[in-house]
Motif scaffolding. Structure first.
Motif, mmCIF file in Angstrom:
data_model
loop_
_atom_site.group_PDB
_atom_site.id
_atom_site.type_symbol
_atom_site.label_atom_id
_atom_site.label_comp_id
_atom_site.label_asym_id
_atom_site.label_seq_id
_atom_site.Cartn_x
_atom_site.Cartn_y
_atom_site.Cartn_z
ATOM 1 N N THR A 65 0.833 -1.207 0.000
ATOM 2 C CA THR A 65 0.000 0.000 0.000
ATOM 3 C C THR A 65 0.864 1.251 0.000
ATOM 4 O O THR A 65 0.587 2.223 -0.728
ATOM 5 C CB THR A 65 -0.923 0.010 1.232
ATOM 6 O OG1 THR A 65 -1.738 -1.163 1.231
ATOM 7 C CG2 THR A 65 -1.812 1.240 1.240
ATOM 8 N N GLN A 109 -8.626 3.108 2.874
ATOM 9 C CA GLN A 109 -7.712 2.912 1.749
ATOM 10 C C GLN A 109 -7.859 4.044 0.733
ATOM 11 O O GLN A 109 -6.855 4.604 0.256
ATOM 12 C CB GLN A 109 -7.978 1.572 1.081
ATOM 13 C CG GLN A 109 -7.026 1.268 -0.066
ATOM 14 C CD GLN A 109 -7.343 -0.059 -0.744
ATOM 15 O OE1 GLN A 109 -8.501 -0.469 -0.801
ATOM 16 N NE2 GLN A 109 -6.329 -0.734 -1.250
ATOM 17 N N PHE A 166 -3.472 0.012 6.603
ATOM 18 C CA PHE A 166 -3.427 1.295 5.895
ATOM 19 C C PHE A 166 -2.860 2.393 6.788
ATOM 20 O O PHE A 166 -2.149 3.285 6.325
ATOM 21 C CB PHE A 166 -4.825 1.674 5.398
ATOM 22 C CG PHE A 166 -5.416 0.665 4.451
ATOM 23 C CD1 PHE A 166 -4.675 0.171 3.391
ATOM 24 C CD2 PHE A 166 -6.706 0.187 4.634
ATOM 25 C CE1 PHE A 166 -5.212 -0.764 2.510
ATOM 26 C CE2 PHE A 166 -7.249 -0.745 3.769
ATOM 27 C CZ PHE A 166 -6.498 -1.222 2.705
#
Length: 261
Positions: A34, A112, A236
């Motif tokens: 991520t 996200q 995240f």
């Protein structure tokens, strides 16, 4: 790989420890993945905005930045008008006022999306580096930062030393650093900027190790409860912490290594 002694300390052993260990690997891969996507979004946004804001044609420009380089209307709005303060402080405002609320009330998908939106805004905020530094020096500094970040993050993951005390001290340093940077916006002192860059580089280097250990320990402490939605959001959140550390290390290092246009 997770330390089995650490897992057993949390009250888990045997087959369950192996499951948590496998989950931790997947969790860390998600954090780094991520973060990497966020870095790509930031780089593309910064490059695209700088390209749109600058022209080499004086006929299509509103402001001469330097010989052979001119600002378009967008460039003037971003870099030579009061809007530049909005662009500069928007990421900071999001971190202080938006991220916590998103983590507490938003779904994992919303968190996200919020992270990727923040990465894009951060790219707009950083786009001016393409006007100041050569592409070669930006690339060189990015590679050096990547190597340093990887080493520091690995240290934070494998060390048995508790870094929580160091993390608290470093976070206090970040607050002092922000205050000093705001003051220097008005003072424009090169000596103060040099000191801020050196201290900031050390602070975020330390925070990289601290955040990595904290992400690992947080997962181990909560994995046994099986709250997958929370763990997804935690991934995240961890990606954001490491992303911020990386970008700050990059920017401070660029002040030492960057060659100006």
């Amino acid at each position: 790989m997770a330390e089995y002694n650490t897992i057993r300390t949390a009250g888990v052993s045997g087959a369950r420890a192996a499951v948590i260990d496998e989950g931790l690997r997947a969790h860390m891969n998600k954090v780094y993945g991520t973060m990497s996507v966020g870095m790509l979004i930031t780089a593309l946004a910064a490059w695209a905005i700088s390209g749109l804001a600058v022209t080499s044609d004086p006929a299509n420009a509103e402001y001469a930045l330097r010989e052979g380089q001119y600002l378009t209307g967008l460039g003037v709005a971003l870099y030579a008008s009061p809007l530049k303060w909005v662009v500069m402080f928007a990421p900071l405002a999001f971190l202080f006022f938006g991220w916590g609320a998103l983590m507490s009330r938003g779904s994992a998908a919303a968190v996200q999306l919020g992270f990727f939106a923040f990465a894009a805004v951060m790219g707009v905020s950083m786009s001016s580096i393409f006007l100041v530094y050569t592409p070669y020096s930006i690339t060189q500094t990015f590679l050096v930062t990547s190597i340093a970040f990887a080493g520091l993050s690995m240290f934070g993951y494998v060390t048995k030393r508790n870094l929580s005390g160091m993390g608290t001290f470093l976070m206090m340093g970040v607050i002092g650093l922000i205050v000093a940077m705001v003051i220097n916006i008005f003072l424009q002192s090169p000596a103060m900027m040099f000191a801020i860059s050196a201290i900031g580089l050390l602070i975020f280097a330390g925070l990289t190790a601290f955040y990595t250990q904290d992400i690992k320990n947080t997962y181990i402490a909560h994995a046994a409860h099986g709250d997958q939605e929370w763990l997804n959001k935690a991934a995240f959140d961890g990606a954001l912490s490491l992303y911020i550390s990386f970008l700050n290390m990059f920017q401070f290092l660029l002040m030492f290594m960057g060659q100006q246009e």
